[in-house]
Motif scaffolding. Structure first.
Motif, PDB file in Angstrom:
ATOM      1  N   PRO A 159      47.727  51.293  49.707  1.00 47.53           N
ATOM      2  CA  PRO A 159      47.872  52.747  49.556  1.00 47.53           C
ATOM      3  C   PRO A 159      48.321  53.166  48.158  1.00 47.53           C
ATOM      4  N   VAL A 160      49.202  52.381  47.544  1.00 52.55           N
ATOM      5  CA  VAL A 160      49.644  52.703  46.182  1.00 52.55           C
ATOM      6  C   VAL A 160      48.494  52.505  45.200  1.00 52.55           C
ATOM      7  N   MET A 161      47.736  51.435  45.380  1.00 48.97           N
ATOM      8  CA  MET A 161      46.585  51.200  44.498  1.00 48.97           C
ATOM      9  C   MET A 161      45.573  52.336  44.626  1.00 48.97           C
ATOM     10  N   GLU A 162      45.328  52.771  45.860  1.00 48.99           N
ATOM     11  CA  GLU A 162      44.378  53.864  46.068  1.00 48.99           C
ATOM     12  C   GLU A 162      44.877  55.156  45.431  1.00 48.99           C
ATOM     13  N   SER A 163      46.195  55.328  45.356  1.00 53.26           N
ATOM     14  CA  SER A 163      46.738  56.540  44.736  1.00 53.26           C
ATOM     15  C   SER A 163      46.443  56.615  43.244  1.00 53.26           C
ATOM     16  N   VAL A 164      46.154  55.468  42.623  1.00 51.87           N
ATOM     17  CA  VAL A 164      45.770  55.471  41.208  1.00 51.87           C
ATOM     18  C   VAL A 164      44.268  55.258  41.046  1.00 51.87           C
ATOM     19  N   GLY A 165      43.539  55.343  42.175  1.00 57.79           N
ATOM     20  CA  GLY A 165      42.085  55.262  42.105  1.00 57.79           C
ATOM     21  C   GLY A 165      41.507  53.870  42.184  1.00 57.79           C
ATOM     22  N   VAL A 166      42.293  52.882  42.561  1.00 54.68           N
ATOM     23  CA  VAL A 166      41.782  51.520  42.703  1.00 54.68           C
ATOM     24  C   VAL A 166      41.493  51.287  44.182  1.00 54.68           C
ATOM     25  N   THR A 167      40.223  51.222  44.515  1.00 53.32           N
ATOM     26  CA  THR A 167      39.809  51.074  45.909  1.00 53.32           C
ATOM     27  C   THR A 167      39.573  49.604  46.249  1.00 53.32           C
ATOM     28  N   ALA A 168      39.386  49.359  47.535  1.00 51.87           N
ATOM     29  CA  ALA A 168      39.049  48.004  47.981  1.00 51.87           C
ATOM     30  C   ALA A 168      37.738  47.550  47.344  1.00 51.87           C
ATOM     31  N   GLU A 169      36.814  48.484  47.173  1.00 51.91           N
ATOM     32  CA  GLU A 169      35.535  48.152  46.537  1.00 51.91           C
ATOM     33  C   GLU A 169      35.735  47.752  45.077  1.00 51.91           C
ATOM     34  N   ASP A 170      36.642  48.453  44.382  1.00 51.63           N
ATOM     35  CA  ASP A 170      36.946  48.097  42.997  1.00 51.63           C
ATOM     36  C   ASP A 170      37.523  46.685  42.914  1.00 51.63           C
ATOM     37  N   THR A 171      38.427  46.388  43.842  1.00 51.98           N
ATOM     38  CA  THR A 171      39.045  45.061  43.873  1.00 51.98           C
ATOM     39  C   THR A 171      37.999  43.993  44.130  1.00 51.98           C
ATOM     40  N   GLN A 172      37.109  44.247  45.083  1.00 51.47           N
ATOM     41  CA  GLN A 172      36.040  43.304  45.399  1.00 51.47           C
ATOM     42  C   GLN A 172      35.115  43.121  44.195  1.00 51.47           C
ATOM     43  N   ALA A 173      34.759  44.205  43.529  1.00 54.72           N
ATOM     44  CA  ALA A 173      33.885  44.123  42.361  1.00 54.72           C
ATOM     45  C   ALA A 173      34.543  43.314  41.242  1.00 54.72           C
ATOM     46  N   GLU A 174      35.833  43.520  41.027  1.00 52.87           N
ATOM     47  CA  GLU A 174      36.557  42.764  39.993  1.00 52.87           C
ATOM     48  C   GLU A 174      36.610  41.283  40.348  1.00 52.87           C
ATOM     49  N   TYR A 175      36.857  41.003  41.613  1.00 52.98           N
ATOM     50  CA  TYR A 175      36.871  39.611  42.073  1.00 52.98           C
ATOM     51  C   TYR A 175      35.524  38.941  41.797  1.00 52.98           C
ATOM     52  N   LEU A 176      34.432  39.610  42.173  1.00 56.13           N
ATOM     53  CA  LEU A 176      33.106  39.036  41.967  1.00 56.13           C
ATOM     54  C   LEU A 176      32.798  38.849  40.486  1.00 56.13           C
ATOM     55  N   LYS A 177      33.233  39.791  39.667  1.00 50.73           N
ATOM     56  CA  LYS A 177      33.037  39.678  38.211  1.00 50.73           C
ATOM     57  C   LYS A 177      33.783  38.460  37.671  1.00 50.73           C
ATOM     58  N   GLU A 178      35.042  38.323  38.068  1.00 52.94           N
ATOM     59  CA  GLU A 178      35.840  37.186  37.596  1.00 52.94           C
ATOM     60  C   GLU A 178      35.257  35.867  38.101  1.00 52.94           C
ATOM     61  N   ARG A 179      34.737  35.877  39.310  1.00 49.37           N
ATOM     62  CA  ARG A 179      34.141  34.675  39.876  1.00 49.37           C
ATOM     63  C   ARG A 179      32.879  34.280  39.101  1.00 49.37           C
ATOM     64  N   ARG A 180      32.043  35.263  38.803  1.00 49.58           N
ATOM     65  CA  ARG A 180      30.830  34.982  38.007  1.00 49.58           C
ATOM     66  C   ARG A 180      31.196  34.432  36.636  1.00 49.58           C
ATOM     67  N   GLU A 181      32.219  35.013  36.014  1.00 51.20           N
ATOM     68  CA  GLU A 181      32.663  34.527  34.705  1.00 51.20           C
ATOM     69  C   GLU A 181      33.171  33.096  34.804  1.00 51.20           C
ATOM     70  N   ALA A 182      33.908  32.789  35.881  1.00 54.91           N
ATOM     71  CA  ALA A 182      34.403  31.421  36.065  1.00 54.91           C
ATOM     72  C   ALA A 182      33.244  30.459  36.285  1.00 54.91           C
ATOM     73  N   MET A 183      32.252  30.894  37.047  1.00 54.38           N
ATOM     74  CA  MET A 183      31.079  30.042  37.273  1.00 54.38           C
ATOM     75  C   MET A 183      30.354  29.758  35.965  1.00 54.38           C
TER      76      MET A 183
END
Length: 198
Positions: A159-183
């Motif tokens: 809820p605090v993250m969403e209050s600053v505009g960071v959604t679950a989708e944003d978190t998932q997208a960042e995770y996938l980006k970091e994973r691709r970079e690690a790969m």
């Protein structure tokens, strides 16, 4: 400070505990050490979530007061141990006594693992039956840390993250980006495309 430090996981705290088939069911020394390392890792993931909350609330406070942060809001949190972090987030968890209880239990187990586990239970590594009990206890610790982190994240952090505009989708997208970079950085031998979440 432009990056959010995120840890991704799927919520399971409200479901039945993970079955043991989620872990290696061996009871050899390597499995015991691996489970110990996994438990400590999961405790550290929980600590990271606590730090994320403190950093984001610092960002929110600075925005509300029209201030500019001069230091990385994550820096202090990464210097603190779990007990101090739990004290610092109490104002956010007081409305959720079950989260506070989970954090207290997780702190006790984390401290036991870090400071007493090997000293108090080293003799149990000798026999197969006692190693099996150690492995079962470490799996329970892994579940405790994971479930505590998930409940804390769902009730307090998200809820605090969403209050600053960071959604679950944003978190998932960042995770996938970091994973691709690690790969790309470590090659496909370390990660396979089959592991790519849908």
């Amino acid at each position: 400070m432009d990056e959010l430090y995120v840890v991704r996981h799927l919520p399971t705290w409200y479901e039945e505990p993970e079955p043991d088939d989620e872990y290696d069911n061996g009871t050899d020394h390597k499995t015991l050490y691996a489970l110990f390392g996994l438990a400590i890792y999961k405790a550290n993931v929980l600590e990271h979530s606590l730090v994320n909350l403190l950093a984001i609330t610092k960002i929110v406070s600075a925005r509300e007061q029209g201030e500019q942060l001069m230091r990385d809001p994550w820096a202090q949190g990464f210097k603190d141990m779990m007990g101090k972090l739990i004290k610092r987030v109490e104002a956010h968890t007081i409305a959720y006594p079950e989260v506070g209880n989970d954090l207290t239990n997780s702190l006790k187990r984390r401290n036991f693992l870090v400071h007493n586990f090997w000293r108090e239970r080293i003799q149990e590594t000798i026999a197969e039956a006692s190693r099996a009990k150690l492995c079962a206890d470490l799996k329970a610790d892994c579940r405790l840390f994971t479930q505590t982190d998930e409940r804390f994240s769902e009730r307090v952090l998200h809820p605090v993250m969403e209050s600053v505009g960071v959604t679950a989708e944003d978190t998932q997208a960042e995770y996938l980006k970091e994973r691709r970079e690690a790969m790309a950085r470590y090659g496909t031998g370390a990660f396979t495309t089959e592991e790519e979440p849908a």
